[in-house]
Design an enzyme around this catalytic site. Structure first.
Site, PDB file in Angstrom:
ATOM      1  N   SER A  47       0.823  -1.203   0.000  1.00  0.00           N
ATOM      2  CA  SER A  47       0.000   0.000   0.000  1.00  0.00           C
ATOM      3  C   SER A  47       0.867   1.267   0.000  1.00  0.00           C
ATOM      4  CB  SER A  47      -0.957  -0.042   1.191  1.00  0.00           C
ATOM      5  OG  SER A  47      -2.037   0.839   0.998  1.00  0.00           O
ATOM      6  N   ASP A 162      -5.968  -3.861  -1.688  1.00  0.00           N
ATOM      7  CA  ASP A 162      -4.859  -3.333  -0.898  1.00  0.00           C
ATOM      8  C   ASP A 162      -3.978  -4.429  -0.283  1.00  0.00           C
ATOM      9  OD1 ASP A 162      -3.664  -2.137   1.747  1.00  0.00           O
ATOM     10  OD2 ASP A 162      -4.357  -0.406   0.603  1.00  0.00           O
TER      11      ASP A 162
END
Length: 273
Positions: A47, A162
């Site tokens: 991320s 993510d």
């Protein structure tokens, strides 16, 4: 008579964790390592860690990275996020890729001089996906695909979300790349304890806290594979997903301070036979 060969230098791997706007601290972490001439041989990021780690792997210049990060303003943020979809996520993500390519061009991960891995999560299997080849900007976009905010990224027929959902601190990923010493950086030092005032507890705060509990516990598990654990002491204030990337640039300093404390330990590990 043969002389003994010179001892090979231990390879350093940097595992940069997820954490949204807190990921600005990764700039400070890298800055401090460079300041002390500690080489970065491998980088893996989830991320926000993939965003900062990928930019550094592309630039190989911490001053340029910090300059570009500090220049990002609200207008830039708006241009990157202004393609709503309202189906699988609020943001389609096409303009995010365009925004990333403004800084990274069409660089391929496998062509970077610093080996890099961006970690995302396979929505169908729940397993982490380690992206070590292909378009850098697209890999970062996949890694930062926060559920509900971004629609999942499609890559090799996989639906990706993510990286923090499966591997918030990619220590095992960077170890597999060849690192002898793994430095894991966690952005979650201060997310708990949270305000327990009954007057301020609502459905949203409970949902947010539940997600953060999972993230923090998974991050702790990831750090068991690290030789060095770095915890930037980032103050937690009001909930914010994006705007703190612009207004909290001082977060970079927290990464510098936290990494500075670990420098003697890293040098000691590097000197051990």
């Amino acid at each position: 008579m043969k002389t003994e060969s010179k001892q090979k230098r231990k390879k350093i791997g940097l595992a940069l964790g997820s954490g949204g706007w807190r990921g600005l601290a990764h700039v400070g972490v890298i800055k401090t390592l460079i300041k002390h001439k500690i080489p970065i041989d491998y980088i893996a990021g989830s991320s926000a860690g993939a965003l900062i780690g990928g930019m550094y792997a592309a630039y190989e210049n911490i001053d340029k990275l910090e300059k570009e990060v500090r220049k990002i303003g609200y207008r830039d943020l708006f241009s990157a996020l202004s393609d709503p979809r309202f189906s699988l996520g609020i943001i389609r993500g096409d303009k995010t890729i365009k925004f990333l390519k403004k800084y990274l061009g069409n660089k391929k991960i496998e062509k970077l001089k610093i080996p890099f891995c961006a970690v995302a999560t396979n929505l169908s299997t729940s397993k982490p996906v380690e992206m070590k080849k292909g378009d850098l900007a697209e890999a970062i976009r996949a890694s930062i695909s926060v559920p509900l905010v971004f629609q999942p990224a499609i890559r090799n027929k996989q639906r990706l979300i993510d990286g923090g959902d499966s591997m918030p601190i990619p220590t095992t990923a960077v170890k597999k790349m060849g690192a002898d010493i793994v430095i894991g950086v966690s952005m979650y030092k201060n997310i708990f304890p949270q305000n327990s005032d009954p007057r301020k507890v609502n459905a949203f705060s409970i949902t947010k806290a539940s997600f953060q509990i999972l993230l923090q516990n998974l991050a702790k598990e990831n750090l068991k594979s690290a030789d060095i654990c770095v915890y930037p002491n980032i103050p937690e204030k009001n909930f914010d997903i994006f705007s703190k990337f612009v207004k909290n640039k001082e977060t970079i300093k927290y990464g510098e301070v936290a990494m500075q404390r670990q420098i003697p330990k890293i040098i000691k590990l590097m000197d051990q036979k």
